[in-house]
Design a protein around this motif. Structure first.
Motif, PDB file in Angstrom:
ATOM      1  N   GLN A 195       0.814  -1.209   0.000  1.00 18.36           N
ATOM      2  CA  GLN A 195       0.000   0.000   0.000  1.00 18.36           C
ATOM      3  C   GLN A 195       0.855   1.269   0.000  1.00 18.36           C
ATOM      4  O   GLN A 195       0.392   2.340  -0.388  1.00 18.36           O
ATOM      5  CB  GLN A 195      -0.918   0.001   1.224  1.00 18.36           C
ATOM      6  N   ASP A 196       2.105   1.155   0.437  1.00 19.31           N
ATOM      7  CA  ASP A 196       2.972   2.323   0.522  1.00 19.31           C
ATOM      8  C   ASP A 196       3.637   2.675  -0.802  1.00 19.31           C
ATOM      9  O   ASP A 196       4.336   3.693  -0.876  1.00 19.31           O
ATOM     10  CB  ASP A 196       4.063   2.092   1.573  1.00 19.31           C
ATOM     11  N   THR A 197       3.436   1.844  -1.818  1.00 20.06           N
ATOM     12  CA  THR A 197       4.062   2.104  -3.114  1.00 20.06           C
ATOM     13  C   THR A 197       3.413   3.320  -3.760  1.00 20.06           C
ATOM     14  O   THR A 197       2.180   3.421  -3.849  1.00 20.06           O
ATOM     15  CB  THR A 197       3.912   0.883  -4.045  1.00 20.06           C
ATOM     16  N   SER A 198       4.228   4.220  -4.226  1.00 22.16           N
ATOM     17  CA  SER A 198       3.713   5.452  -4.822  1.00 22.16           C
ATOM     18  C   SER A 198       3.152   5.196  -6.211  1.00 22.16           C
ATOM     19  O   SER A 198       3.429   4.161  -6.838  1.00 22.16           O
ATOM     20  CB  SER A 198       4.822   6.505  -4.914  1.00 22.16           C
ATOM     21  N   ALA A 199       2.389   6.173  -6.691  1.00 21.93           N
ATOM     22  CA  ALA A 199       1.802   6.061  -8.030  1.00 21.93           C
ATOM     23  C   ALA A 199       2.886   6.016  -9.096  1.00 21.93           C
ATOM     24  O   ALA A 199       2.758   5.305 -10.106  1.00 21.93           O
ATOM     25  CB  ALA A 199       0.850   7.221  -8.275  1.00 21.93           C
ATOM     26  N   ALA A 200       3.966   6.754  -8.888  1.00 17.52           N
ATOM     27  CA  ALA A 200       5.061   6.755  -9.861  1.00 17.52           C
ATOM     28  C   ALA A 200       5.732   5.393  -9.930  1.00 17.52           C
ATOM     29  O   ALA A 200       6.076   4.899 -11.025  1.00 17.52           O
ATOM     30  CB  ALA A 200       6.082   7.834  -9.494  1.00 17.52           C
ATOM     31  N   GLU A 201       5.909   4.750  -8.780  1.00 19.50           N
ATOM     32  CA  GLU A 201       6.527   3.414  -8.763  1.00 19.50           C
ATOM     33  C   GLU A 201       5.606   2.385  -9.413  1.00 19.50           C
ATOM     34  O   GLU A 201       6.060   1.487 -10.130  1.00 19.50           O
ATOM     35  CB  GLU A 201       6.834   3.019  -7.322  1.00 19.50           C
ATOM     36  N   ARG A 202       4.331   2.505  -9.160  1.00 20.68           N
ATOM     37  CA  ARG A 202       3.371   1.605  -9.804  1.00 20.68           C
ATOM     38  C   ARG A 202       3.422   1.762 -11.327  1.00 20.68           C
ATOM     39  O   ARG A 202       3.403   0.768 -12.062  1.00 20.68           O
ATOM     40  CB  ARG A 202       1.952   1.896  -9.308  1.00 20.68           C
ATOM     41  N   GLU A 203       3.494   3.000 -11.782  1.00 19.44           N
ATOM     42  CA  GLU A 203       3.532   3.247 -13.217  1.00 19.44           C
ATOM     43  C   GLU A 203       4.817   2.711 -13.830  1.00 19.44           C
ATOM     44  O   GLU A 203       4.816   2.190 -14.952  1.00 19.44           O
ATOM     45  CB  GLU A 203       3.402   4.750 -13.480  1.00 19.44           C
TER      46      GLU A 203
END
Length: 327
Positions: free
Chosen positions: A40-48
């Motif tokens: 849940q702590d993963t940022s949107a940029a890392e997900r992308e």
């Protein structure tokens, strides 16, 4: 013969491409796999960035072409959950599924064909009626319920057979087998019987129906009139002609054994490809799910291809039709 094989081979390729497209497209709508790969702590940029690395942002047709080309080479990408190549996972689980399916297929054929012949030749006998009544249960009761009943009787009440797992296996390097250990053989009994029962009853009833139909034909009556031995009429004439249509159905049923092993593997926690697929569904592991369907599709296509060739070899009418049509 060559043109016949070439035509069937071309059809098989088209079918496999279609199966691959369906499998690839279907699992694009089962949820976002990134959610199961990161916290849940993963940022949107890392997900992308992860999505970009996996090629999930590419157009659909590019993803499918890449998937199909890799599948031809036996590669299905990385498992989202296990973080390992899907091909490695399948190779690890393949021996368990094939051994279970092979034993079930042998049981279904070894018992189904003789039982079908016997019930056809002694259709008014007491034993024949008992076998036919029992076959109704085999066809009617769902596979998972058969497995649960066997577990209850042999594993819980009598405690004579293991109820889950594969037992002790021997690692041969490229293959793991339970045939070489006592616990491995005992662990095979309940799941193989569960998996074989439906196919056994189906094959038995099919052989019986074909035998009864052939026994009513004129050439059987003519053979009896000529004084040919009854045993020869039953097994050299009637059974041989009965097996021509049975080959097709039996071949497809052998493919079904591998495909439907998923239910048996789930009930007995058998560590095969079916259980891997169920776990992949729960984990939204799209590469594993798509690879499993492609592999099962390939099994059906390959068996159907072999059955078509056997049918062509066994049935002279097909060869005559092909020769008469100039193909």
């Amino acid at each position: 013969m060559i043109s016949f094989i070439a035509g069937r081979f071309a059809q098989s390729i088209v079918v496999m491409l279609t199966v691959g497209l369906i499998a690839f497209a279907m699992f694009r709508f089962v949820g976002d796999p990134i959610n199961n790969m990161v916290g849940q702590d993963t940022s949107a940029a890392e997900r992308e960035q992860i999505r970009e690395n996996l090629g999930l942002n590419d157009p659909f047709y590019e993803q499918y072409i890449r998937f199909a080309w890799n599948a031809v080479q036996g590669e299905f990408g990385q498992s989202y959950f296990h973080r390992r190549p899907v091909s490695e996972l399948l190779v690890e689980r393949l021996p368990a599924t094939l051994e279970l399916s092979m034993i079930a297929a042998v049981l279904a054929l070894a018992l189904g064909v003789p039982a079908g012949v016997y019930t056809a030749l002694h259709r008014r006998g007491i034993l024949s009626n008992m076998i036919m009544s029992g076959s109704l249960l085999g066809v009617s009761i769902p596979t998972f319920l058969i497995g649960i009943i066997l577990i209850l009787i042999f594993g819980v009440i009598w405690r004579v057979l293991p109820t889950f797992g594969r037992g002790e296996v021997v690692d041969l390097g490229w293959w793991t087998t339970g045939f070489l250990t006592a616990s491995g053989l005992k662990s095979l009994i309940l799941p193989s019987v569960t998996l074989a029962l439906f196919q056994l009853t189906l094959i038995m009833r099919l052989v019986r129906a074909e035998m009864l139909e052939v026994l009513r034909t004129d050439f059987i009556k003519f053979a009896r009139a000529r004084g040919i031995l009854t045993r020869s009429i039953h097994f050299s004439h009637a059974l041989k002609n009965s097996l021509v249509p049975v080959i097709t159905i039996t071949g497809l049923q052998l493919g079904s054994i591998i495909a439907f092993a998923i239910i048996t593997e789930t009930v007995f926690q058998w560590p095969g490809m079916g259980l891997l697929f169920i776990q992949a569904v729960l984990e939204v592991d799209i590469p594993v799910m798509a690879a499993y369907l492609v592999v099962i599709g390939f099994v059906f296509v390959f068996i159907n291809f072999v059955v078509d060739i056997l049918y062509f070899v066994v049935d002279p009418r097909l060869r005559a039709d092909r020769a008469g049509s100039g193909h």
